[in-house]
Scaffold this motif. Structure first.
Motif, PDB file in Angstrom:
ATOM      1  N   LYS A 182      -8.338   6.825 -11.691  1.00 36.57           N
ATOM      2  CA  LYS A 182      -7.154   6.423 -11.410  1.00 36.57           C
ATOM      3  C   LYS A 182      -5.967   7.598 -11.344  1.00 36.57           C
ATOM      4  O   LYS A 182      -5.906   8.182 -12.550  1.00 36.57           O
ATOM      5  CB  LYS A 182      -6.668   5.279 -12.595  1.00 36.57           C
ATOM      6  CG  LYS A 182      -7.526   4.013 -12.404  1.00 36.57           C
ATOM      7  CD  LYS A 182      -7.090   3.089 -11.431  1.00 36.57           C
ATOM      8  CE  LYS A 182      -7.777   1.863 -11.530  1.00 36.57           C
ATOM      9  NZ  LYS A 182      -7.361   0.877 -10.576  1.00 36.57           N
TER      10      LYS A 182
ATOM     11  N   HIS B  15      -2.158   8.465 -11.277  1.00 37.97           N
ATOM     12  CA  HIS B  15      -0.852   7.798 -11.843  1.00 37.97           C
ATOM     13  C   HIS B  15       0.440   8.543 -11.100  1.00 37.97           C
ATOM     14  O   HIS B  15       0.613   9.857 -11.675  1.00 37.97           O
ATOM     15  CB  HIS B  15      -0.655   7.742 -13.313  1.00 37.97           C
ATOM     16  CG  HIS B  15      -1.625   7.131 -14.117  1.00 37.97           C
ATOM     17  ND1 HIS B  15      -1.903   5.709 -14.186  1.00 37.97           N
ATOM     18  CD2 HIS B  15      -2.733   7.482 -14.906  1.00 37.97           C
ATOM     19  CE1 HIS B  15      -3.053   5.483 -14.935  1.00 37.97           C
ATOM     20  NE2 HIS B  15      -3.651   6.512 -15.274  1.00 37.97           N
TER      21      HIS B  15
ATOM     22  N   GLU C 122       6.505   6.566  -9.736  1.00 41.51           N
ATOM     23  CA  GLU C 122       7.037   5.582  -8.691  1.00 41.51           C
ATOM     24  C   GLU C 122       8.176   6.000  -8.021  1.00 41.51           C
ATOM     25  O   GLU C 122       8.496   5.796  -6.912  1.00 41.51           O
ATOM     26  CB  GLU C 122       6.935   4.031  -9.422  1.00 41.51           C
ATOM     27  CG  GLU C 122       5.476   3.550  -9.668  1.00 41.51           C
ATOM     28  CD  GLU C 122       5.454   2.133 -10.168  1.00 41.51           C
ATOM     29  OE1 GLU C 122       6.458   1.601 -10.091  1.00 41.51           O
ATOM     30  OE2 GLU C 122       4.563   1.771 -10.909  1.00 41.51           O
TER      31      GLU C 122
ATOM     32  N   ILE D 121      -0.988   3.218  -0.785  1.00 44.62           N
ATOM     33  CA  ILE D 121      -0.258   2.754  -2.041  1.00 44.62           C
ATOM     34  C   ILE D 121      -0.473   1.243  -2.369  1.00 44.62           C
ATOM     35  O   ILE D 121      -0.815   0.811  -3.431  1.00 44.62           O
ATOM     36  CB  ILE D 121       1.138   3.007  -1.944  1.00 44.62           C
ATOM     37  CG1 ILE D 121       1.267   4.459  -2.009  1.00 44.62           C
ATOM     38  CG2 ILE D 121       1.863   2.468  -2.945  1.00 44.62           C
ATOM     39  CD1 ILE D 121       2.846   5.118  -1.729  1.00 44.62           C
TER      40      ILE D 121
ATOM     41  N   ARG E 274      -3.668   0.766  -3.658  1.00 38.62           N
ATOM     42  CA  ARG E 274      -4.039   1.436  -4.889  1.00 38.62           C
ATOM     43  C   ARG E 274      -5.092   2.398  -4.581  1.00 38.62           C
ATOM     44  O   ARG E 274      -5.882   2.856  -5.548  1.00 38.62           O
ATOM     45  CB  ARG E 274      -4.227   0.619  -6.179  1.00 38.62           C
ATOM     46  CG  ARG E 274      -3.153  -0.321  -6.418  1.00 38.62           C
ATOM     47  CD  ARG E 274      -3.086  -0.614  -7.830  1.00 38.62           C
ATOM     48  NE  ARG E 274      -2.032  -1.751  -8.135  1.00 38.62           N
ATOM     49  CZ  ARG E 274      -0.870  -1.329  -8.388  1.00 38.62           C
ATOM     50  NH1 ARG E 274      -0.486  -0.263  -8.263  1.00 38.62           N
ATOM     51  NH2 ARG E 274       0.045  -2.295  -8.708  1.00 38.62           N
ATOM     52  N   GLN E 275      -5.155   3.183  -3.472  1.00 40.23           N
ATOM     53  CA  GLN E 275      -6.137   4.052  -3.161  1.00 40.23           C
ATOM     54  C   GLN E 275      -5.623   5.505  -2.702  1.00 40.23           C
ATOM     55  O   GLN E 275      -6.107   6.148  -1.804  1.00 40.23           O
ATOM     56  CB  GLN E 275      -7.283   3.541  -2.227  1.00 40.23           C
ATOM     57  CG  GLN E 275      -7.929   2.370  -2.554  1.00 40.23           C
ATOM     58  CD  GLN E 275      -8.796   1.845  -1.602  1.00 40.23           C
ATOM     59  OE1 GLN E 275      -8.767   2.108  -0.285  1.00 40.23           O
ATOM     60  NE2 GLN E 275      -9.528   0.992  -1.759  1.00 40.23           N
TER      61      GLN E 275
END
Length: 179
Positions: free
Chosen positions: A14, A16, A19, A79, A82-83
């Motif tokens: 994952k 991070h 944002e 996005i 989530r990739q």
């Protein structure tokens, strides 16, 4: 007879992404690309209206601005799933960085270059003794073209810097070194 069962476990790493910074980057790059697309499309329309030749920088920057918008749309799709991988971002940002830098150099040559550059015509004022509506219209059109080139130059600088920043940010995300 005994059977052997092999189980493989795949772990997905994952990443991070910060944002706020990612959203700010997307917003600024969308604005920059849209402004450049509009300016260079407008300048192309002026060249066509005047039946003049179109310098290569105009269709080039229209294409690059469109590519940047498509790249951002692809990023938004990744996005949402989530990739978003840092490698994809670094590669796309580097390609766009080189293309934006090329456009920046050519725009600076067109704007501030040798004789006949756009900026050399920007300081002319209409004759105040004889105020002719045609002369005023030509002066306003000239002023608009000068302003368009200056704004395009500024947004190309912004786009180039922000693409460099995105490469650094993606590298930091890849290393989990982001604070």
């Amino acid at each position: 007879m005994a059977t052997t069962e092999i189980i493989t476990v795949q772990r997905r790493r994952k990443y991070h992404w910060p944002e706020a910074q990612l959203n700010f980057w997307i917003f600024i790059m969308l604005v920059s690309s849209a402004v450049l697309l509009g300016i260079f499309a407008y300048l192309t329309a002026i060249q066509n209206t005047l039946r003049l030749g179109i310098p290569w920088i105009l269709p080039y920057m229209i294409t690059i601005s469109t590519l940047c918008i498509v790249f951002i749309i692809i990023l938004l799709g990744l996005i949402s799933q989530r990739q978003l991988l840092p490698g994809i971002v670094v590669l796309g940002s580097f390609i766009l960085f080189v293309l934006f830098l090329t456009g920046l150099i050519e725009t600076s040559i067109q704007l501030y270059g040798p004789s006949g550059a756009v900026n050399s015509y920007c300081g002319s004022r209409p004759n105040t003794e004889v105020i002719d509506s045609m002369q005023t219209a030509v002066w306003l059109a000239n002023l608009g073209i000068c302003t368009d080139f200056r704004v395009a130059f500024a947004f190309e600088i912004v786009g180039t810097i922000f693409l460099l920043w995105m490469m650094v940010m993606a590298y930091q995300v890849n290393r989990d070194d982001f604070d």
